[in-house]
Design a protein around this motif. Structure first.
Motif, mmCIF file in Angstrom:
data_model
loop_
_atom_site.group_PDB
_atom_site.id
_atom_site.type_symbol
_atom_site.label_atom_id
_atom_site.label_comp_id
_atom_site.label_asym_id
_atom_site.label_seq_id
_atom_site.Cartn_x
_atom_site.Cartn_y
_atom_site.Cartn_z
ATOM 1 N N CYS A 30 38.875 41.705 40.148
ATOM 2 C CA CYS A 30 39.149 42.753 41.122
ATOM 3 C C CYS A 30 38.518 44.045 40.629
ATOM 4 O O CYS A 30 38.254 44.214 39.434
ATOM 5 N N CYS A 56 39.992 46.675 40.244
ATOM 6 C CA CYS A 56 40.949 47.340 39.361
ATOM 7 C C CYS A 56 40.834 46.828 37.932
ATOM 8 O O CYS A 56 41.500 47.323 37.027
ATOM 9 N N PHE A 91 41.469 43.639 36.981
ATOM 10 C CA PHE A 91 42.289 42.442 36.780
ATOM 11 C C PHE A 91 41.447 41.194 37.049
ATOM 12 O O PHE A 91 40.683 41.147 38.015
ATOM 13 N N CYS A 106 43.928 40.398 45.295
ATOM 14 C CA CYS A 106 44.220 40.598 43.880
ATOM 15 C C CYS A 106 45.731 40.546 43.664
ATOM 16 O O CYS A 106 46.470 41.292 44.296
ATOM 17 N N GLU A 144 47.332 41.587 41.275
ATOM 18 C CA GLU A 144 47.779 42.763 40.528
ATOM 19 C C GLU A 144 47.974 43.970 41.454
ATOM 20 O O GLU A 144 49.010 44.604 41.445
ATOM 21 N N CYS A 145 46.958 44.271 42.271
ATOM 22 C CA CYS A 145 47.035 45.491 43.077
ATOM 23 C C CYS A 145 46.945 45.223 44.569
ATOM 24 O O CYS A 145 47.094 46.120 45.378
ATOM 25 N N SER A 202 44.382 44.415 46.306
ATOM 26 C CA SER A 202 43.100 44.756 46.892
ATOM 27 C C SER A 202 42.327 43.497 47.291
ATOM 28 O O SER A 202 42.521 42.419 46.736
#
Ligand SMILES: [Zn+2]
Length: 147
Positions: free
Chosen positions: A8, A10, A12, A35, A37-38, A40
């Motif tokens: 990603c 970010c 990740f 993603c 994690e975030c 996105s």
């Protein structure tokens, strides 16, 4: 199934599981990949060797993000077929020399390469003691494939 390492924006990274490359491209183009994690959708594939997993094999760790869809028997059979084809085309068949060749490659005597063949139980045990793990998949021709 096919596994891609994904990253990603970010930073990740995670594994994405897809039926095949087309499935991945479809999911990516429709921003279906998210993603974990975030959240996105700015997710891209990291160039890396593709790993195949044989159905029922527990040799690889579970993916961090796994699909909640149940895999139908048909899909599993299709995945196995793909795997068998991949192995037949990309792995050198060394037959009964599999254990010997695996050890040679392990100790740097032979050129590292993908090999397939058959082993006896005791050979397999010896390889495991040397830290070599075999991946076993059923092959259509029972006397020539990987046991
Ligand atoms: Zn992210």
């Amino acid at each position: 199934m096919i596994v891609f390492d994904l990253a990603c924006t970010c930073g990740f990274t995670f594994e994405g599981w897809f039926q095949d490359r087309q499935d991945f491209e479809k999911q990516q183009s429709t921003s279906f990949i998210e993603c974990p994690e975030c959240g996105s959708h700015e997710v891209r594939k990291i160039l890396s060797p593709i790993r195949y997993q044989s159905p029922g094999s527990d040799m690889y760790s579970q993916p961090q993000q796994h699909c909640t869809d149940t895999v139908s028997r048909e899909d599993a059979e299709k995945a196995l077929e793909t795997l068998q084809k991949f192995v037949a085309e990309n792995f050198e068949d060394v037959g009964a020399d599999l254990a010997k060749e695996s050890l040679k490659i392990h100790y740097g005597i032979s050129e590292p390469r993908n090999i397939r063949g058959v082993t006896t139980d005791s050979e397999e045990k010896k390889l495991r003691e040397e830290g070599i793990n075999l991946i076993k998949i059923p092959m259509p021709t029972s006397n020539k494939g990987v046991n």
